[in-house]
Scaffold this motif. Structure first.
Motif, PDB file in Angstrom:
ATOM      1  N   GLY A 229       2.946  -1.187   4.690  1.00 20.45           N
ATOM      2  CA  GLY A 229       2.590   0.235   4.775  1.00 20.45           C
ATOM      3  C   GLY A 229       1.239   0.435   5.449  1.00 20.45           C
ATOM      4  O   GLY A 229       0.425  -0.486   5.590  1.00 20.45           O
ATOM      5  N   GLY A 230       1.027   1.664   5.895  1.00 19.98           N
ATOM      6  CA  GLY A 230      -0.272   2.028   6.464  1.00 19.98           C
ATOM      7  C   GLY A 230      -0.648   1.253   7.704  1.00 19.98           C
ATOM      8  O   GLY A 230      -1.822   1.015   7.975  1.00 19.98           O
ATOM      9  N   SER A 231       0.353   0.847   8.485  1.00 20.01           N
ATOM     10  CA  SER A 231       0.062   0.008   9.661  1.00 20.01           C
ATOM     11  C   SER A 231      -0.003   0.829  10.940  1.00 20.01           C
ATOM     12  O   SER A 231      -0.300   0.287  12.009  1.00 20.01           O
ATOM     13  CB  SER A 231       1.149  -1.059   9.814  1.00 20.01           C
TER      14      SER A 231
ATOM     15  N   THR B 181       0.842  -1.204   0.000  1.00 20.42           N
ATOM     16  CA  THR B 181       0.000   0.000   0.000  1.00 20.42           C
ATOM     17  C   THR B 181       0.874   1.250   0.000  1.00 20.42           C
ATOM     18  O   THR B 181       2.009   1.227   0.481  1.00 20.42           O
ATOM     19  CB  THR B 181      -0.922   0.057   1.232  1.00 20.42           C
ATOM     20  N   GLY B 182       0.324   2.341  -0.509  1.00 21.16           N
ATOM     21  CA  GLY B 182       1.025   3.622  -0.512  1.00 21.16           C
ATOM     22  C   GLY B 182       0.773   4.363  -1.810  1.00 21.16           C
ATOM     23  O   GLY B 182       1.207   3.905  -2.863  1.00 21.16           O
ATOM     24  N   ASN B 183       0.083   5.493  -1.736  1.00 24.76           N
ATOM     25  CA  ASN B 183      -0.212   6.276  -2.942  1.00 24.76           C
ATOM     26  C   ASN B 183       1.030   6.911  -3.525  1.00 24.76           C
ATOM     27  O   ASN B 183       1.024   7.341  -4.676  1.00 24.76           O
ATOM     28  CB  ASN B 183      -1.239   7.366  -2.616  1.00 24.76           C
ATOM     29  N   GLU B 184       2.102   6.967  -2.725  1.00 22.00           N
ATOM     30  CA  GLU B 184       3.345   7.572  -3.211  1.00 22.00           C
ATOM     31  C   GLU B 184       4.210   6.576  -3.986  1.00 22.00           C
ATOM     32  O   GLU B 184       5.277   6.940  -4.479  1.00 22.00           O
ATOM     33  CB  GLU B 184       4.146   8.139  -2.016  1.00 22.00           C
ATOM     34  N   LEU B 185       3.746   5.335  -4.085  1.00 26.42           N
ATOM     35  CA  LEU B 185       4.629   4.293  -4.626  1.00 26.42           C
ATOM     36  C   LEU B 185       4.495   4.106  -6.125  1.00 26.42           C
ATOM     37  O   LEU B 185       3.400   4.155  -6.690  1.00 26.42           O
ATOM     38  CB  LEU B 185       4.326   2.957  -3.940  1.00 26.42           C
TER      39      LEU B 185
ATOM     40  N   PRO C  25      -4.257   0.980  -3.543  1.00 30.43           N
ATOM     41  CA  PRO C  25      -4.398   2.381  -3.149  1.00 30.43           C
ATOM     42  C   PRO C  25      -4.725   2.522  -1.659  1.00 30.43           C
ATOM     43  O   PRO C  25      -5.305   1.623  -1.056  1.00 30.43           O
ATOM     44  CB  PRO C  25      -5.564   2.893  -4.001  1.00 30.43           C
ATOM     45  N   ASP C  26      -4.350   3.662  -1.085  1.00 29.19           N
ATOM     46  CA  ASP C  26      -4.591   3.917   0.345  1.00 29.19           C
ATOM     47  C   ASP C  26      -6.039   4.323   0.588  1.00 29.19           C
ATOM     48  O   ASP C  26      -6.330   5.463   0.924  1.00 29.19           O
ATOM     49  CB  ASP C  26      -3.665   5.061   0.808  1.00 29.19           C
ATOM     50  N   ASP C  27      -6.960   3.403   0.406  1.00 29.60           N
ATOM     51  CA  ASP C  27      -8.341   3.689   0.825  1.00 29.60           C
ATOM     52  C   ASP C  27      -8.964   2.409   1.359  1.00 29.60           C
ATOM     53  O   ASP C  27      -8.551   1.307   1.006  1.00 29.60           O
ATOM     54  CB  ASP C  27      -9.172   4.313  -0.298  1.00 29.60           C
TER      55      ASP C  27
END
Ligand code: AMP
Ligand code: MG
Length: 403
Positions: free
Chosen positions: A255-257, A192-196, A234-236
Protein backbone atom coordinates in the motif's frame (compact mmCIF):
# COMPACT_ATOMS: atom_id res chain seq x y z
CA UNK A 1 -0.11 15.06 -6.14
CA UNK A 2 1.75 14.57 -9.38
CA UNK A 3 1.55 11.56 -11.70
CA UNK A 4 4.42 9.34 -12.83
CA UNK A 5 6.71 11.24 -15.20
CA UNK A 6 7.88 8.08 -16.92
CA UNK A 7 7.76 4.37 -16.23
CA UNK A 8 10.55 1.84 -16.04
CA UNK A 9 10.22 -1.32 -18.12
CA UNK A 10 9.69 -4.65 -16.38
CA UNK A 11 12.98 -5.85 -17.86
CA UNK A 12 14.92 -2.91 -16.42
CA UNK A 13 13.32 -3.42 -13.00
CA UNK A 14 14.30 -7.11 -13.01
CA UNK A 15 17.82 -6.18 -14.11
CA UNK A 16 18.10 -3.72 -11.22
CA UNK A 17 17.04 -6.44 -8.74
CA UNK A 18 19.58 -8.87 -10.13
CA UNK A 19 22.34 -6.25 -9.91
CA UNK A 20 21.47 -5.58 -6.25
CA UNK A 21 21.64 -9.26 -5.20
CA UNK A 22 24.75 -11.05 -3.92
CA UNK A 23 26.24 -14.08 -5.70
CA UNK A 24 25.30 -17.55 -4.49
CA UNK A 25 28.69 -18.10 -2.83
CA UNK A 26 28.29 -14.89 -0.79
CA UNK A 27 24.95 -15.87 0.73
CA UNK A 28 24.71 -16.40 4.48
CA UNK A 29 25.03 -20.04 5.56
CA UNK A 30 23.86 -21.95 8.63
CA UNK A 31 24.33 -25.50 9.85
CA UNK A 32 21.13 -27.36 10.70
CA UNK A 33 20.05 -30.85 11.72
CA UNK A 34 19.21 -33.26 8.92
CA UNK A 35 15.76 -33.53 10.43
CA UNK A 36 15.01 -29.89 9.62
CA UNK A 37 16.63 -29.79 6.22
CA UNK A 38 13.84 -30.81 3.82
CA UNK A 39 13.43 -28.22 1.07
CA UNK A 40 16.44 -26.21 2.27
CA UNK A 41 19.19 -25.18 -0.15
CA UNK A 42 22.52 -26.95 0.17
CA UNK A 43 25.26 -24.33 0.63
CA UNK A 44 28.25 -26.41 -0.52
CA UNK A 45 29.09 -29.59 -2.38
CA UNK A 46 28.96 -32.74 -0.27
CA UNK A 47 31.49 -35.51 -0.97
CA UNK A 48 31.56 -38.81 0.89
CA UNK A 49 34.59 -40.04 2.83
CA UNK A 50 33.09 -43.49 3.32
CA UNK A 51 31.94 -46.30 1.08
CA UNK A 52 28.28 -47.30 1.29
CA UNK A 53 28.08 -50.14 1.94
CA UNK A 54 31.46 -50.43 3.62
CA UNK A 55 31.44 -54.23 3.18
CA UNK A 56 30.16 -56.74 0.61
CA UNK A 57 26.66 -57.84 1.66
CA UNK A 58 24.00 -60.28 0.62
CA UNK A 59 21.03 -58.93 -1.34
CA UNK A 60 18.90 -62.01 -0.61
CA UNK A 61 18.03 -64.46 2.14
CA UNK A 62 19.82 -67.65 1.11
CA UNK A 63 23.23 -69.33 1.27
CA UNK A 64 26.67 -67.88 0.59
CA UNK A 65 28.74 -70.24 -1.53
CA UNK A 66 31.43 -70.37 -4.23
CA UNK A 67 29.86 -69.74 -7.67
CA UNK A 68 32.23 -72.14 -9.48
CA UNK A 69 30.87 -75.02 -7.42
CA UNK A 70 27.29 -74.52 -8.69
CA UNK A 71 28.17 -75.52 -12.24
CA UNK A 72 25.45 -77.83 -13.62
CA UNK A 73 23.11 -77.41 -10.62
CA UNK A 74 19.39 -77.63 -11.55
CA UNK A 75 16.19 -78.78 -9.88
CA UNK A 76 16.93 -82.27 -11.33
CA UNK A 77 20.59 -82.16 -10.39
CA UNK A 78 20.60 -80.59 -6.92
CA UNK A 79 24.14 -80.25 -5.53
CA UNK A 80 24.72 -80.72 -1.76
CA UNK A 81 26.72 -78.27 0.42
CA UNK A 82 27.56 -78.58 4.10
CA UNK A 83 26.14 -75.63 6.12
CA UNK A 84 28.76 -74.41 8.61
CA UNK A 85 27.11 -71.33 10.12
CA UNK A 86 24.96 -68.23 9.70
CA UNK A 87 25.69 -64.59 8.82
CA UNK A 88 23.24 -62.01 10.21
CA UNK A 89 23.10 -58.24 9.50
CA UNK A 90 25.54 -56.67 11.93
CA UNK A 91 26.75 -60.11 13.13
CA UNK A 92 28.83 -61.79 10.44
CA UNK A 93 30.00 -65.39 10.22
CA UNK A 94 33.61 -65.28 11.30
CA UNK A 95 34.98 -68.36 9.51
CA UNK A 96 35.90 -69.05 5.90
CA UNK A 97 33.63 -70.84 3.43
CA UNK A 98 35.68 -73.79 2.17
CA UNK A 99 34.96 -75.89 -0.95
CA UNK A 100 31.76 -77.91 -0.50
CA UNK A 101 30.54 -75.58 2.25
CA UNK A 102 27.77 -72.96 2.51
CA UNK A 103 26.83 -70.32 5.09
CA UNK A 104 23.22 -69.42 5.74
CA UNK A 105 22.92 -65.67 5.10
CA UNK A 106 20.26 -62.95 5.55
CA UNK A 107 19.63 -59.87 3.39
CA UNK A 108 22.08 -57.16 4.42
CA UNK A 109 24.43 -59.55 6.23
CA UNK A 110 28.19 -59.40 5.44
CA UNK A 111 29.49 -61.94 2.92
CA UNK A 112 31.74 -64.46 4.64
CA UNK A 113 35.31 -64.88 3.37
CA UNK A 114 35.63 -67.59 0.74
CA UNK A 115 32.10 -67.14 -0.67
CA UNK A 116 31.49 -64.98 -3.75
CA UNK A 117 27.77 -65.36 -4.45
CA UNK A 118 24.42 -66.11 -2.82
CA UNK A 119 21.89 -68.73 -3.83
CA UNK A 120 18.40 -67.47 -2.84
CA UNK A 121 16.54 -69.72 -0.43
CA UNK A 122 13.87 -70.30 -3.13
CA UNK A 123 16.44 -72.32 -5.15
CA UNK A 124 17.44 -74.57 -2.28
CA UNK A 125 16.18 -77.35 -0.07
CA UNK A 126 17.58 -77.88 3.41
CA UNK A 127 18.01 -81.17 5.27
CA UNK A 128 19.70 -80.88 8.67
CA UNK A 129 23.23 -79.51 8.05
CA UNK A 130 23.00 -79.97 4.26
CA UNK A 131 21.60 -77.58 1.69
CA UNK A 132 20.70 -78.74 -1.82
CA UNK A 133 21.44 -76.08 -4.43
CA UNK A 134 19.21 -76.14 -7.52
CA UNK A 135 20.60 -73.39 -9.72
CA UNK A 136 23.83 -72.04 -11.20
CA UNK A 137 25.44 -68.83 -9.96
CA UNK A 138 27.95 -66.42 -11.45
CA UNK A 139 30.55 -64.65 -9.30
CA UNK A 140 28.98 -61.70 -7.47
CA UNK A 141 25.39 -62.87 -8.00
CA UNK A 142 23.07 -61.37 -5.31
CA UNK A 143 26.03 -59.67 -3.64
CA UNK A 144 26.06 -55.88 -3.04
CA UNK A 145 29.62 -54.68 -3.65
CA UNK A 146 31.58 -52.29 -1.43
CA UNK A 147 30.78 -48.70 -2.47
CA UNK A 148 27.99 -49.83 -4.78
CA UNK A 149 25.69 -47.08 -3.43
CA UNK A 150 28.25 -44.37 -2.61
CA UNK A 151 31.92 -44.55 -3.45
CA UNK A 152 34.30 -42.91 -0.98
CA UNK A 153 35.62 -39.66 -2.45
CA UNK A 154 32.70 -39.16 -4.82
CA UNK A 155 30.49 -36.05 -4.99
CA UNK A 156 27.12 -36.96 -3.50
CA UNK A 157 25.11 -33.72 -3.76
CA UNK A 158 25.94 -30.38 -5.35
CA UNK A 159 25.69 -26.89 -3.85
CA UNK A 160 22.43 -25.12 -4.65
CA UNK A 161 20.31 -28.22 -4.54
CA UNK A 162 16.93 -28.07 -2.83
CA UNK A 163 17.08 -31.04 -0.48
CA UNK A 164 14.65 -33.83 -1.25
CA UNK A 165 13.67 -36.48 1.30
CA UNK A 166 15.89 -39.04 -0.43
CA UNK A 167 18.85 -36.60 -0.41
CA UNK A 168 18.50 -36.41 3.36
CA UNK A 169 18.53 -40.21 3.53
CA UNK A 170 21.75 -40.35 1.50
CA UNK A 171 23.38 -37.68 3.71
CA UNK A 172 22.54 -39.77 6.75
CA UNK A 173 23.92 -42.92 5.09
CA UNK A 174 27.35 -41.28 4.67
CA UNK A 175 27.41 -40.22 8.31
CA UNK A 176 26.24 -36.58 8.17
CA UNK A 177 23.95 -35.59 11.03
CA UNK A 178 23.84 -31.92 10.09
CA UNK A 179 24.15 -30.02 6.87
CA UNK A 180 25.23 -26.54 5.71
CA UNK A 181 22.36 -24.71 4.07
CA UNK A 182 21.68 -21.18 2.88
CA UNK A 183 20.08 -19.10 5.64
CA UNK A 184 16.43 -18.28 4.95
CA UNK A 185 16.05 -14.57 4.20
CA UNK A 186 14.12 -12.58 6.82
CA UNK A 187 11.33 -10.66 5.15
CA UNK A 188 9.50 -7.91 7.05
CA UNK A 189 6.01 -7.37 5.75
CA UNK A 190 4.75 -3.84 6.38
CA UNK A 191 1.03 -3.48 5.72
CA UNK A 192 0.03 0.17 5.43
CA UNK A 193 -3.43 1.72 5.21
CA UNK A 194 -5.53 3.59 7.77
CA UNK A 195 -8.63 1.94 6.32
CA UNK A 196 -7.41 -1.54 7.20
CA UNK A 197 -8.56 -3.92 9.89
CA UNK A 198 -6.20 -6.66 10.91
CA UNK A 199 -6.24 -9.82 8.81
CA UNK A 200 -9.38 -11.89 9.05
CA UNK A 201 -11.49 -9.22 10.77
CA UNK A 202 -15.08 -8.92 9.55
CA UNK A 203 -15.23 -5.68 7.50
CA UNK A 204 -17.36 -2.87 9.00
CA UNK A 205 -18.30 0.68 7.98
CA UNK A 206 -15.67 2.14 5.69
CA UNK A 207 -13.00 -0.25 6.83
CA UNK A 208 -11.75 -3.34 5.01
CA UNK A 209 -9.83 -6.37 6.21
CA UNK A 210 -6.17 -6.74 5.30
CA UNK A 211 -6.01 -9.26 2.46
CA UNK A 212 -2.40 -8.63 1.50
CA UNK A 213 -0.76 -9.55 4.82
CA UNK A 214 -1.74 -13.22 4.89
CA UNK A 215 -1.30 -13.49 1.13
CA UNK A 216 2.25 -12.10 1.26
CA UNK A 217 3.06 -14.28 4.25
CA UNK A 218 2.11 -17.33 2.20
CA UNK A 219 4.08 -16.14 -0.82
CA UNK A 220 7.18 -15.49 1.28
CA UNK A 221 6.96 -18.97 2.83
CA UNK A 222 6.55 -20.50 -0.61
CA UNK A 223 9.73 -18.75 -1.72
CA UNK A 224 11.74 -19.93 1.28
CA UNK A 225 11.70 -16.69 3.28
CA UNK A 226 10.90 -16.23 6.96
CA UNK A 227 8.34 -13.49 7.31
CA UNK A 228 8.03 -11.07 10.18
CA UNK A 229 4.72 -9.21 10.46
CA UNK A 230 4.75 -6.35 12.92
CA UNK A 231 1.08 -5.40 12.41
CA UNK A 232 -0.57 -2.63 10.41
CA UNK A 233 1.58 0.47 10.01
CA UNK A 234 -0.30 3.80 10.08
CA UNK A 235 -0.14 6.01 6.97
CA UNK A 236 2.34 8.57 8.25
CA UNK A 237 5.98 9.24 7.51
CA UNK A 238 7.39 8.69 10.99
CA UNK A 239 5.69 5.34 11.53
CA UNK A 240 6.92 4.14 8.16
CA UNK A 241 10.50 5.33 8.76
CA UNK A 242 10.56 3.55 12.13
CA UNK A 243 9.15 0.35 10.61
CA UNK A 244 11.61 0.42 7.71
CA UNK A 245 14.57 0.80 10.08
CA UNK A 246 14.01 -2.57 11.79
CA UNK A 247 16.47 -5.33 10.83
CA UNK A 248 15.58 -7.52 7.83
CA UNK A 249 17.03 -8.89 4.62
CA UNK A 250 14.11 -7.67 2.55
CA UNK A 251 11.18 -5.39 3.39
CA UNK A 252 7.86 -5.52 1.59
CA UNK A 253 5.64 -2.47 1.93
CA UNK A 254 2.01 -3.07 0.97
CA UNK A 255 0.00 0.00 0.00
CA UNK A 256 0.88 3.66 -0.31
CA UNK A 257 3.29 3.05 -3.19
CA UNK A 258 1.74 5.45 -5.66
CA UNK A 259 1.51 9.23 -5.95
CA UNK A 260 -1.51 9.94 -3.66
CA UNK A 261 -1.48 12.18 -0.57
CA UNK A 262 -1.18 9.19 1.76
CA UNK A 263 1.49 7.46 -0.32
CA UNK A 264 4.54 8.08 1.85
CA UNK A 265 6.68 5.07 1.00
CA UNK A 266 8.29 6.34 -2.23
CA UNK A 267 9.21 9.72 -0.66
CA UNK A 268 10.54 8.12 2.51
CA UNK A 269 12.71 5.81 0.44
CA UNK A 270 13.93 8.69 -1.73
CA UNK A 271 14.74 10.88 1.29
CA UNK A 272 16.24 8.27 3.65
CA UNK A 273 17.51 5.54 1.32
CA UNK A 274 17.43 4.94 -2.40
CA UNK A 275 14.32 4.92 -4.53
CA UNK A 276 15.83 3.08 -7.49
CA UNK A 277 12.64 2.46 -9.44
CA UNK A 278 9.17 3.95 -9.10
CA UNK A 279 6.43 3.41 -11.65
CA UNK A 280 6.66 0.38 -13.93
CA UNK A 281 5.20 -0.06 -17.42
CA UNK A 282 2.85 -2.88 -16.52
CA UNK A 283 -0.75 -3.57 -15.60
CA UNK A 284 -1.63 -4.19 -12.87
CA UNK A 285 1.17 -3.05 -10.50
CA UNK A 286 2.08 0.13 -12.39
CA UNK A 287 2.59 2.07 -9.11
CA UNK A 288 5.16 -0.45 -7.80
CA UNK A 289 8.63 0.62 -6.78
CA UNK A 290 11.85 -0.65 -5.25
CA UNK A 291 14.98 0.57 -3.62
CA UNK A 292 17.26 0.26 -0.63
CA UNK A 293 16.92 1.33 3.02
CA UNK A 294 19.65 0.60 5.61
CA UNK A 295 21.30 -1.81 3.14
CA UNK A 296 18.18 -3.98 2.77
CA UNK A 297 16.11 -4.25 -0.37
CA UNK A 298 12.67 -2.67 -0.16
CA UNK A 299 9.79 -3.49 -2.48
CA UNK A 300 6.88 -1.08 -2.69
CA UNK A 301 3.81 -3.12 -3.57
CA UNK A 302 0.56 -1.36 -4.52
CA UNK A 303 -2.25 -1.97 -2.05
CA UNK A 304 -4.78 -3.25 -4.55
CA UNK A 305 -4.54 -6.97 -3.84
CA UNK A 306 -4.12 -8.16 -7.44
CA UNK A 307 -1.40 -5.54 -7.96
CA UNK A 308 0.20 -6.62 -4.72
CA UNK A 309 0.25 -10.28 -5.81
CA UNK A 310 1.49 -9.41 -9.27
CA UNK A 311 4.25 -7.03 -8.12
CA UNK A 312 5.35 -9.55 -5.52
CA UNK A 313 5.59 -12.29 -8.14
CA UNK A 314 7.35 -10.20 -10.77
CA UNK A 315 9.90 -8.63 -8.42
CA UNK A 316 9.97 -9.37 -4.69
CA UNK A 317 9.60 -13.14 -4.99
CA UNK A 318 12.51 -13.27 -7.39
CA UNK A 319 14.72 -11.42 -4.89
CA UNK A 320 13.64 -13.56 -1.93
CA UNK A 321 14.30 -16.78 -3.82
CA UNK A 322 17.70 -15.54 -4.95
CA UNK A 323 18.71 -14.45 -1.42
CA UNK A 324 17.78 -17.91 -0.21
CA UNK A 325 19.86 -19.54 -2.95
CA UNK A 326 16.82 -20.67 -4.90
CA UNK A 327 15.99 -20.64 -8.59
CA UNK A 328 14.98 -17.09 -9.51
CA UNK A 329 12.60 -18.11 -12.28
CA UNK A 330 8.80 -18.08 -11.79
CA UNK A 331 7.79 -20.86 -9.41
CA UNK A 332 4.83 -21.77 -11.61
CA UNK A 333 4.43 -24.68 -13.98
CA UNK A 334 4.08 -23.53 -17.59
CA UNK A 335 1.70 -25.06 -20.10
CA UNK A 336 0.68 -24.23 -23.67
CA UNK A 337 -3.03 -23.63 -24.35
CA UNK A 338 -5.21 -22.14 -27.07
CA UNK A 339 -7.17 -18.94 -26.40
CA UNK A 340 -10.93 -19.21 -26.91
CA UNK A 341 -11.33 -15.40 -26.86
CA UNK A 342 -8.97 -12.58 -27.70
CA UNK A 343 -6.73 -11.13 -25.01
CA UNK A 344 -6.29 -7.37 -25.39
CA UNK A 345 -3.26 -5.38 -24.28
CA UNK A 346 -1.63 -2.04 -25.01
CA UNK A 347 1.73 -1.59 -26.63
CA UNK A 348 4.21 -0.13 -24.15
CA UNK A 349 3.25 -2.11 -21.06
CA UNK A 350 3.37 -5.68 -19.83
CA UNK A 351 0.00 -7.19 -19.00
CA UNK A 352 -0.71 -9.85 -16.40
CA UNK A 353 -3.90 -11.47 -17.66
CA UNK A 354 -5.71 -13.95 -15.42
CA UNK A 355 -7.09 -16.93 -17.33
CA UNK A 356 -9.24 -20.00 -16.80
CA UNK A 357 -8.23 -23.31 -18.23
CA UNK A 358 -10.55 -25.91 -19.74
CA UNK A 359 -8.56 -28.83 -21.05
CA UNK A 360 -6.29 -27.42 -23.74
CA UNK A 361 -8.37 -24.24 -24.03
CA UNK A 362 -7.89 -21.08 -22.06
CA UNK A 363 -10.12 -18.04 -21.64
CA UNK A 364 -9.54 -14.66 -19.99
CA UNK A 365 -11.28 -14.12 -16.64
CA UNK A 366 -14.06 -11.59 -17.30
CA UNK A 367 -13.56 -9.19 -14.37
CA UNK A 368 -9.95 -8.16 -14.24
CA UNK A 369 -9.66 -5.00 -12.08
CA UNK A 370 -6.64 -4.75 -9.81
CA UNK A 371 -8.92 -4.54 -6.77
CA UNK A 372 -10.82 -7.74 -7.56
CA UNK A 373 -8.80 -10.42 -5.84
CA UNK A 374 -11.31 -13.14 -6.70
CA UNK A 375 -10.21 -12.72 -10.33
CA UNK A 376 -7.11 -14.60 -9.21
CA UNK A 377 -8.99 -17.25 -7.24
CA UNK A 378 -11.29 -17.94 -10.21
CA UNK A 379 -8.30 -18.09 -12.53
CA UNK A 380 -6.14 -21.17 -12.97
CA UNK A 381 -3.16 -19.15 -14.04
CA UNK A 382 -2.03 -16.10 -15.95
CA UNK A 383 -0.60 -15.09 -19.29
CA UNK A 384 2.12 -12.46 -19.52
CA UNK A 385 1.61 -10.24 -22.56
CA UNK A 386 4.90 -8.54 -23.44
CA UNK A 387 5.20 -4.77 -23.82
CA UNK A 388 5.57 -4.91 -27.61
CA UNK A 389 2.28 -6.80 -28.09
CA UNK A 390 -1.27 -5.54 -28.62
CA UNK A 391 -2.52 -8.83 -27.26
CA UNK A 392 -3.46 -12.14 -28.80
CA UNK A 393 -6.26 -13.08 -31.19
CA UNK A 394 -8.60 -15.95 -30.41
CA UNK A 395 -7.14 -19.34 -31.39
CA UNK A 396 -3.60 -18.19 -30.60
CA UNK A 397 -1.53 -20.66 -28.62
CA UNK A 398 -0.24 -18.97 -25.45
CA UNK A 399 1.92 -19.91 -22.52
CA UNK A 400 0.03 -20.09 -19.22
CA UNK A 401 1.79 -19.94 -15.86
CA UNK A 402 -0.33 -22.08 -13.55
CA UNK A 403 -1.06 -20.68 -10.06
P1 AMP B 1 -3.02 2.04 -1.84
O1 AMP B 1 -2.01 1.31 -2.65
O2 AMP B 1 -2.62 2.18 -0.41
O3 AMP B 1 -3.35 3.34 -2.46
O4 AMP B 1 -4.34 1.17 -1.83
C1 AMP B 1 -5.01 0.88 -3.06
C2 AMP B 1 -6.30 0.15 -2.77
O5 AMP B 1 -5.99 -1.11 -2.19
C3 AMP B 1 -7.21 0.83 -1.80
O6 AMP B 1 -8.54 0.60 -2.19
C4 AMP B 1 -6.93 0.16 -0.51
O7 AMP B 1 -7.99 0.21 0.41
C5 AMP B 1 -6.66 -1.25 -0.94
N1 AMP B 1 -5.74 -1.92 -0.02
C6 AMP B 1 -4.61 -1.41 0.47
N2 AMP B 1 -4.00 -2.28 1.27
C7 AMP B 1 -4.78 -3.37 1.30
C8 AMP B 1 -4.69 -4.61 2.00
N3 AMP B 1 -3.65 -4.89 2.79
N4 AMP B 1 -5.66 -5.51 1.83
C9 AMP B 1 -6.72 -5.24 1.03
N5 AMP B 1 -6.85 -4.08 0.34
C10 AMP B 1 -5.90 -3.15 0.49
MG1 MG C 1 -3.14 3.13 1.20
Amino acid sequence: MKGFAGRTTVGAAVAWIDSALPNFRDLAVEEISLFHSAGRILACDVASNVNVPGFARSMMDGFAIRAEETHGATAYNALPFHVTGTSFPGTPFSGIVMPGQAVRIMTGAPMPDGADSVIPVEYTESQDQTVLVMGELSVGKHVGAIGEDVRSGSLVLGAGRSLRPQDIGVLSSIGCSSVQVIRRPIVRILITGNELLSAGTRPRGFQIADANGPMLHALVSRDGGLSVMPGIVPDDRESLIAALAEPADIVLVSGGSSVGLEDHAPRVLADHGTLAIHGIAMRPSGPAGMGVFNKHLVFLLPGNPVSCLCAYDFFAGRAIRALGGRNQDWPYRRIQATLTRKLISTVGRVDYARVKLDGIHVEPVAISGASVLTSTTQADGFVIIPADSEGYAAQTEVEVLMY
